[in-house]
Scaffold this motif. Structure first.
Motif, short mmCIF file in Angstrom:
data_model
loop_
_atom_site.label_atom_id
_atom_site.label_comp_id
_atom_site.label_asym_id
_atom_site.label_seq_id
_atom_site.Cartn_x
_atom_site.Cartn_y
_atom_site.Cartn_z
N GLU A 188 0.82 -1.21 0.00
CA GLU A 188 0.00 0.00 0.00
C GLU A 188 0.86 1.26 0.00
O GLU A 188 0.62 2.20 -0.78
CB GLU A 188 -0.92 -0.01 1.22
N ASP A 189 1.87 1.30 0.86
CA ASP A 189 2.72 2.48 0.94
C ASP A 189 3.50 2.68 -0.35
O ASP A 189 3.62 3.81 -0.85
CB ASP A 189 3.69 2.33 2.12
N HIS B 114 1.25 4.06 -3.06
CA HIS B 114 0.88 5.45 -2.81
C HIS B 114 2.03 6.39 -3.16
O HIS B 114 1.84 7.42 -3.85
CB HIS B 114 0.49 5.61 -1.34
#
Length: 532
Positions: free
Chosen positions: A350-351, A354
């Protein structure tokens, strides 16, 4: 396995230059094959070790009467002679062993290091700590006459403690980086420190030189990772660091970091660790010019989102293909190479997604064109290959060397131009047309580093030829407001310029520390500071 004694790394990984590169060297730079092959190790004459029987007995007693850990044979001493700069290798290939230690001593722990220091003090022997042997700034050759001991720390290669609550690890100094990563990976962690010397350099060396890894944009420099250090000195033990940050006076950790063995021998390092990344993604972006790419990197460094890896090659380095050492020469026919940026992301899925999405928006707004994942993945695959390429260039008769610096963003353009001009003018005046390449390899909110690679013909005296160019570049760096070194350290090669950078009062303060911890001046004499 030992590193190649007159070159870099694993001898099995040495590869010759592609024909396209050999032709370029000959046609563009006038490089001709070397006149003679390097001397084989067994033909190098080494004087008898200047070590009397009493001194040897004292050193053996210091390491628990392990006679095998006090080595005076020719091969051991040759393998601990100097480091891996181009002048170091050229001198070694010519059979120059003037900086050979009298003995190589292998301690097994902090107490044995203290005992070796006491034995050296008793018998007037200088001592130089030896980790991976990867110094490229003269950090392993003492700047004074007389016998010295190379203190090889390879036996001190253990993970001493892992605090998973605080996410810290305490490591011994002789751990090579891959060994440290493997030990941490068993528990699901990473240090995240991957300099070009990664395969051979050690934890102690990283601390002693304020090393910076290729993923510094995400993980930080090594000195930013360090929470505590233990230092063995001729006066006793110095322990530093008991909390992540403190207001209890000046931070003594910072005094040890970057001290290059001149104040003591680092015997343990406590570092912060992070969970091993779930995802690693590397990609390429192209910019029309170095200035345009530099502006894009500055935006990411200052306003984010910041990638884990962020690098930018100038037009010449991109054209030659040095950003991808295993593909050198592949871009020579391109007319639109521009400047290649390598952008990498590590972390959770996820990081990573992003940050990658946000960075892409900034890079496009700044004039960048997405070049796909292939350039980034290729860089990641060949990220430790450049020193092997340097060996191949030396084999072909070329002079190849690097230097680095750093400055504030506002000073970076003038610094870039000044160093390029100094190198080009000096080498051209000596009759050898150089190829000067550069990349930004480490970025900060307020500035960045510049890493230069120079290739030319060797000339009649390659060491003197490079020394003149390096001195001119050092002068240009200080005049343009740069630091004399960003991550290679000071050693003896940068020492006189470091003295100018630090100033008279700063040098006096460091000399006072040296006298307090090492009153006889036995530790790495002439390294970092001129010998008294």
């Amino acid at each position: 396995m030992d590193m190649l004694w007159n070159g870099w790394g694993d001898p099995a990984r040495a590869t010759p230059l592609p024909d396209t590169v050999t032709g370029l060297l000959r046609e563009l730079l006038g490089v001709t094959p070397r006149a003679a092959a390097p001397l084989p190790l067994e033909e190098i004459g080494v004087p008898a070790p200047p070590l009397d029987a009493d001194a040897r007995r004292a050193l053996e007693a210091a390491v628990g009467q392990r006679a095998r850990d006090v080595r005076t044979d020719a091969e051991s001493r040759i393998r601990h002679t100097r480091g891996k700069s181009t002048p170091d290798l050229l001198r070694m290939r010519a059979g120059d062993v003037t900086d050979t230690p009298a003995a190589v001593v292998l301690p097994d722990g902090h107490d044995e290091v203290l005992a070796v220091l006491a034995a050296c003090a008793e018998h007037g022997l200088a001592l130089v700590p030896f980790g991976g042997g990867t110094s490229v700034v003269g950090g392993l050759a003492p700047g004074r006459e007389g016998a010295f001991v190379a203190l090889d720390l390879r036996r001190m290669n253990r993970l001493l403690d892992l605090d998973e609550v605080s996410r810290t690890a305490t490591l011994q100094p002789g751990l090579r980086a891959p060994e440290a990563e493997a030990l941490l990976a068993e528990h699901g962690y990473t240090l995240g420190h991957f300099p070009q010397s990664y395969e051979w350099a050690t934890v102690g060396g990283f601390a002693a030189t304020r090393s910076s890894g290729q993923a510094s944009a995400g993980y930080g420099r090594f000195d930013e990772m360090v929470l505590g250090l233990t230092l063995a000195t001729p006066r006793g033990t110095l322990d530093t660091g008991r909390a992540p940050r403190s207001a209890a006076g000046p931070d003594l950790r910072q005094l040890v970091l970057g001290s290059e063995g001149a104040f003591g021998v680092i015997t343990s390092v406590t570092v912060r660790v992070r969970p091993a990344p779930e995802v690693r993604r590397y990609e390429g972006w192209r910019f029309a010019s170095f200035d345009e790419g530099t502006a894009a990197l500055r935006r990411l460094a200052q306003d984010g989102p910041r990638p884990t890896v962020l690098r930018l090659s100038d037009e010449t380095e991109t054209l030659i293909g040095l950003a991808q050492p295993d593909a050198v020469g592949a871009s020579l026919e391109r007319q639109d190479a521009g400047c290649l940026a390598v952008v990498g992301f590590e972390g959770t899925g996820e990081d990573t997604a992003h940050r990658r999405e946000g960075a892409a928006e900034i890079l496009r707004e700044s004039g960048g064109t997405f070049a796909g994942e292939e350039p980034g993945e290729r860089w990641a695959h060949g990220r430790y290959s450049a020193p092997y390429l340097r060996d191949a260039l030396l084999d072909a008769g070329a002079l190849a060397e690097t230097l680095e610096t750093a400055a504030l963003w506002s000073r970076l353009p003038a610094l870039y131009a000044a160093v390029r001009e100094a190198l080009t003018a000096t080498l051209t005046a000596a009759g050898t047309l150089p190829l000067v390449m550069c990349h930004i390899s480490h970025v900060y909110e307020n500035g960045a580093s510049l890493y230069f690679t120079v290739v030319s013909a060797q000339g009649e005296d390659a060491v003197a030829h490079w020394t003149r160019a390096k001195h001119a570049a050092n002068d240009a760096i200080l005049a343009a407001g740069g630091t004399i070194t960003h991550h290679h350290a000071v050693g003896t090669d940068h020492r006189d310029w470091y003295v100018r950078e630090a100033g008279r009062l700063g040098v006096e303060a460091l000399r006072a520390v040296k006298r307090s911890l090492d009153p006889a001046g036995l530790l790495s004499p002439g390294v970092l500071l001129p010998a008294d």
